[in-house]
Write a protein that holds these residues in place. Structure first.
Motif, PDB file in Angstrom:
ATOM      1  N   PHE B  26      19.227-100.087 -65.557  1.00  0.00           N
ATOM      2  CA  PHE B  26      20.368 -99.332 -66.074  1.00  0.00           C
ATOM      3  C   PHE B  26      20.244 -99.292 -67.598  1.00  0.00           C
ATOM      4  O   PHE B  26      20.172-100.339 -68.240  1.00  0.00           O
ATOM      5  N   PRO B  27      20.179 -98.097 -68.204  1.00  0.00           N
ATOM      6  CA  PRO B  27      19.782 -98.024 -69.623  1.00  0.00           C
ATOM      7  C   PRO B  27      20.919 -98.377 -70.580  1.00  0.00           C
ATOM      8  O   PRO B  27      21.543 -97.511 -71.174  1.00  0.00           O
ATOM      9  N   ALA B  28      21.188 -99.649 -70.725  1.00  0.00           N
ATOM     10  CA  ALA B  28      22.296-100.095 -71.578  1.00  0.00           C
ATOM     11  C   ALA B  28      21.840-101.103 -72.619  1.00  0.00           C
ATOM     12  O   ALA B  28      22.641-101.873 -73.136  1.00  0.00           O
ATOM     13  N   GLY B  29      20.552-101.119 -72.924  1.00  0.00           N
ATOM     14  CA  GLY B  29      20.068-101.900 -74.062  1.00  0.00           C
ATOM     15  C   GLY B  29      19.735-103.355 -73.795  1.00  0.00           C
ATOM     16  O   GLY B  29      19.213-104.046 -74.664  1.00  0.00           O
ATOM     17  N   GLY B  30      20.019-103.861 -72.595  1.00  0.00           N
ATOM     18  CA  GLY B  30      19.833-105.283 -72.319  1.00  0.00           C
ATOM     19  C   GLY B  30      18.396-105.768 -72.411  1.00  0.00           C
ATOM     20  O   GLY B  30      18.160-106.947 -72.696  1.00  0.00           O
ATOM     21  N   HIS B  31      17.440-104.858 -72.216  1.00  0.00           N
ATOM     22  CA  HIS B  31      16.034-105.279 -72.170  1.00  0.00           C
ATOM     23  C   HIS B  31      15.539-105.899 -73.470  1.00  0.00           C
ATOM     24  O   HIS B  31      14.550-106.622 -73.483  1.00  0.00           O
ATOM     25  N   ALA B  32      16.241-105.626 -74.577  1.00  0.00           N
ATOM     26  CA  ALA B  32      15.780-106.154 -75.873  1.00  0.00           C
ATOM     27  C   ALA B  32      16.441-107.485 -76.214  1.00  0.00           C
ATOM     28  O   ALA B  32      16.277-107.997 -77.320  1.00  0.00           O
ATOM     29  N   LYS B 102      27.459-104.893 -79.978  1.00  0.00           N
ATOM     30  CA  LYS B 102      26.327-103.958 -79.967  1.00  0.00           C
ATOM     31  C   LYS B 102      25.997-103.550 -78.523  1.00  0.00           C
ATOM     32  O   LYS B 102      25.855-102.375 -78.200  1.00  0.00           O
ATOM     33  N   ARG B 105      28.673-101.364 -77.054  1.00  0.00           N
ATOM     34  CA  ARG B 105      28.566 -99.969 -77.498  1.00  0.00           C
ATOM     35  C   ARG B 105      27.464 -99.244 -76.738  1.00  0.00           C
ATOM     36  O   ARG B 105      27.602 -98.083 -76.355  1.00  0.00           O
ATOM     37  N   GLN B 106      26.351 -99.960 -76.514  1.00  0.00           N
ATOM     38  CA  GLN B 106      25.233 -99.332 -75.813  1.00  0.00           C
ATOM     39  C   GLN B 106      25.576 -99.094 -74.342  1.00  0.00           C
ATOM     40  O   GLN B 106      25.253 -98.048 -73.777  1.00  0.00           O
ATOM     41  N   MET B 108      28.562 -98.608 -73.246  1.00  0.00           N
ATOM     42  CA  MET B 108      29.562 -97.545 -73.251  1.00  0.00           C
ATOM     43  C   MET B 108      28.901 -96.165 -73.144  1.00  0.00           C
ATOM     44  O   MET B 108      29.350 -95.286 -72.420  1.00  0.00           O
ATOM     45  N   ARG B 109      27.810 -95.992 -73.888  1.00  0.00           N
ATOM     46  CA  ARG B 109      27.122 -94.695 -73.867  1.00  0.00           C
ATOM     47  C   ARG B 109      26.616 -94.374 -72.453  1.00  0.00           C
ATOM     48  O   ARG B 109      26.848 -93.288 -71.927  1.00  0.00           O
ATOM     49  N   ARG B 112      29.636 -93.799 -69.991  1.00  0.00           N
ATOM     50  CA  ARG B 112      30.340 -92.513 -70.112  1.00  0.00           C
ATOM     51  C   ARG B 112      29.493 -91.365 -69.568  1.00  0.00           C
ATOM     52  O   ARG B 112      30.024 -90.340 -69.147  1.00  0.00           O
ATOM     53  N   ALA B 113      28.167 -91.565 -69.603  1.00  0.00           N
ATOM     54  CA  ALA B 113      27.300 -90.530 -69.043  1.00  0.00           C
ATOM     55  C   ALA B 113      27.274 -90.619 -67.513  1.00  0.00           C
ATOM     56  O   ALA B 113      27.115 -89.612 -66.839  1.00  0.00           O
ATOM     57  N   PRO B 116      31.998 -90.851 -66.118  1.00  0.00           N
ATOM     58  CA  PRO B 116      32.947 -90.414 -67.142  1.00  0.00           C
ATOM     59  C   PRO B 116      34.398 -90.569 -66.683  1.00  0.00           C
ATOM     60  O   PRO B 116      34.721 -90.239 -65.547  1.00  0.00           O
TER      61      PRO B 116
END
Ligand SMILES: Nc1nc2c(ncn2[C@@H]2O[C@H](COP(=O)(O)OP(=O)(O)O)[C@@H](O)[C@H]2O)c(=O)[nH]1
Ligand SMILES: [Mg+2]
Lengths: 225, 236
Positions: B26-32, B102, B105-106, B108-109, B112-113, B116
């Protein structure tokens, strides 16, 4: 649920061409390619060539350091507030393709902090020949290889070489020393890419980045049209 | 027809939504983010699968429980801004607060996509720089038709899944062993998720002050140090 109205009040989702306030956002160009091929050098040279005519910012995706960002700072190609480094959790291609969240956030923050911007350059951390940028992150992408990495790379192809909007073959000044055949590289690239453009550069030469800078200007003209 | 939320009467309602949200892709930034694992590896506290299991267990029962309860409360319909304050109060490390916002916020993006809704819009408008990630996750779960326990499971799993993936990358740990560590923690994960959901129901009646506030001081301290490292692979 509420699919009948738009949900972009506080931030654009990703690829939207407009900022939340309705104005056109900056053109975003990705630079990918193997480690050491000259991505950072190209970014630096592009900033120097274009910064008088355009408002530019840069996002770097180092594999494990902030060296690319620091190189750009040290060489004062842009003021520090126009350069942002993103960490990639040991997976540079994930950050530019599969999960672009952190990069989109950096892009948004730059637009907020120093915008309006004309151009944002996103440098990838350097990866293998299969790494490409998501269309949700960039509008166009440049794949940078060099003559020293072997003149068979264009023949091998792969998504970067084959599909990038511009292929840059850098360090042509080194071709005689590493026995790379530029004519062969050009023919192989043509066979892989058809009509897509290829630029041969040597960044050690005076204004060596000109072919890339001209291509960026063309992209910008199309974007702003 | 409303096609974006599952029919609650259907068997296994919303199970697919749960899989989508809990998926590491799920593209929410966790991988980093390593959840403190990069600092623990560098300090020599994680060297093998046994160490990883101990690290994950500690994280699960401290910050994992606290975060899971925040998410469960948001999914139960407790006011998201009150929960965001409660999250701040439970996160003493400024570096971890910044990380949580952070990641919020990631998420959230992506949320919402994918699902929504007005609740996500409202939270994004109130916290444009990001609300705490577990709070955003809870609101997202609700938008996806999921319940408090689902949200708690997501967060609890992420609490241990993040470090496990990071350690595979950092140490070259056998990925089968790392996954087995997670599988063996499953009963404890379920237990933490149930406790978190129970706390969420209580918070609905009695306010956010009753939510768990377990924390791991060593994670707080090493997060502060890690944020200042000049060379690192993970953002946290
Ligand atoms: N000879 C030569 N060296 C170059 C050229 N472009 C870049 N370099 C050097 O190649 C090295 C790697 O460049 P860099 O931009 O950091 O590569 P990146 O990893 O792709 O960002 C640096 O030492 C550059 O100075 C070029 O056109 N000719
Ligand atoms: Mg570089």
């Amino acid at each position: 649920m509420h699919l009948d109205h738009s949900h972009d009040s506080a931030m654009a989702v990703s690829a939207d061409a407009a900022r939340p306030d309705g104005t056109k956002r900056a053109l975003r160009i990705g630079l990918g390619g193997p480690v050491g091929s000259g991505k950072t050098a190209t970014v630096a040279a592009l900033c120097r060539a274009l910064r008088e005519e355009l408002s530019i910012a840069v996002v770097t995706n180092d594999i494990y350091t902030r060296e690319d960002a620091e190189f750009l700072l040290r060489n004062a190609v842009l003021p520090p507030e126009r350069i942002q480094a993103v960490e990639t959790g040991a997976c540079p291609h994930t950050a530019i393709r599969d999960d672009i969240s952190a990069n989109l956030e950096a892009v948004e923050d730059l637009e907020d902090a120093v915008g309006p911007l004309d151009l944002i350059l996103v440098e990838s951390g350097g990866d293998n020949l299969t790494a490409t940028f998501s269309k949700g992150l960039v509008d166009a992408q440049v794949f940078v290889i060099d003559v020293a990495g072997g003149d068979d790379i264009p023949r091998k192809g792969g998504p970067g070489v084959t599909t990038a909007d511009l292929l840059v073959v850098n360090k042509t000044d080194l071709a005689p020393y590493v026995g790379s055949d530029l004519g062969r590289m050009a023919r192989d690239a043509k066979a892989q890419r058809g009509e897509l453009p290829v630029a041969f550069t040597s960044l050690t030469a005076e204004n060596g980045v000109k072919p890339v800078a001209d291509w960026v200007r063309t992209q910008l003209a199309a974007w702003s049209a | 027809m409303d096609t974006s939320t599952p029919d609650p009467a259907a068997p296994g309602a919303a199970r697919t939504a749960l899989l989508v949200l809990a998926d590491g892709r799920f593209p929410a930034g966790g991988h980093a983010h390593s959840g403190g694992a990069e600092a623990a590896v560098k300090a020599g506290r994680i060297r093998d699968a046994t160490d990883l299991a101990a690290f994950c267990r500690g994280r699960l029962h401290t910050t994992g429980l606290t975060s899971a309860a925040l998410a469960a409360a948001a999914a139960a319909g407790v006011d998201a801004l009150a929960l965001d304050e409660a999250a701040d109060a439970r996160t003493p490390s400024p570096a971890l607060r910044a990380t949580a916002r952070k990641l919020g916020r990631q998420l959230m993006r992506a949320a919402r996509a994918t699902w929504p809704c007005d609740a996500l819009d409202a939270l994004a408008a109130a916290r444009p720089r990001g609300a705490h990630q577990p709070v955003v996750l809870g609101v997202t779960a609700r938008a996806a038709g999921l319940g408090p326990e689902d949200a708690a499971h997501c967060v609890a799993y992420e609490t241990v899944g993040g470090p496990a993936t990071a350690v595979v990358r950092l140490l070259g740990l056998d990925p089968f062993e790392a996954t087995a560590v997670l599988a063996r923690l499953a009963p404890e994960l379920d237990q933490v998720a149930r406790r978190a959901a129970g706390a969420a129901h209580r918070a609905l009646a009695e306010g956010t002050g009753t939510l768990p506030a377990a924390s791991a001081p060593l994670l707080d301290i090493t997060a502060e140090a890690h944020a200042a490292w000049p060379v690192r692979l993970f953002a946290s």
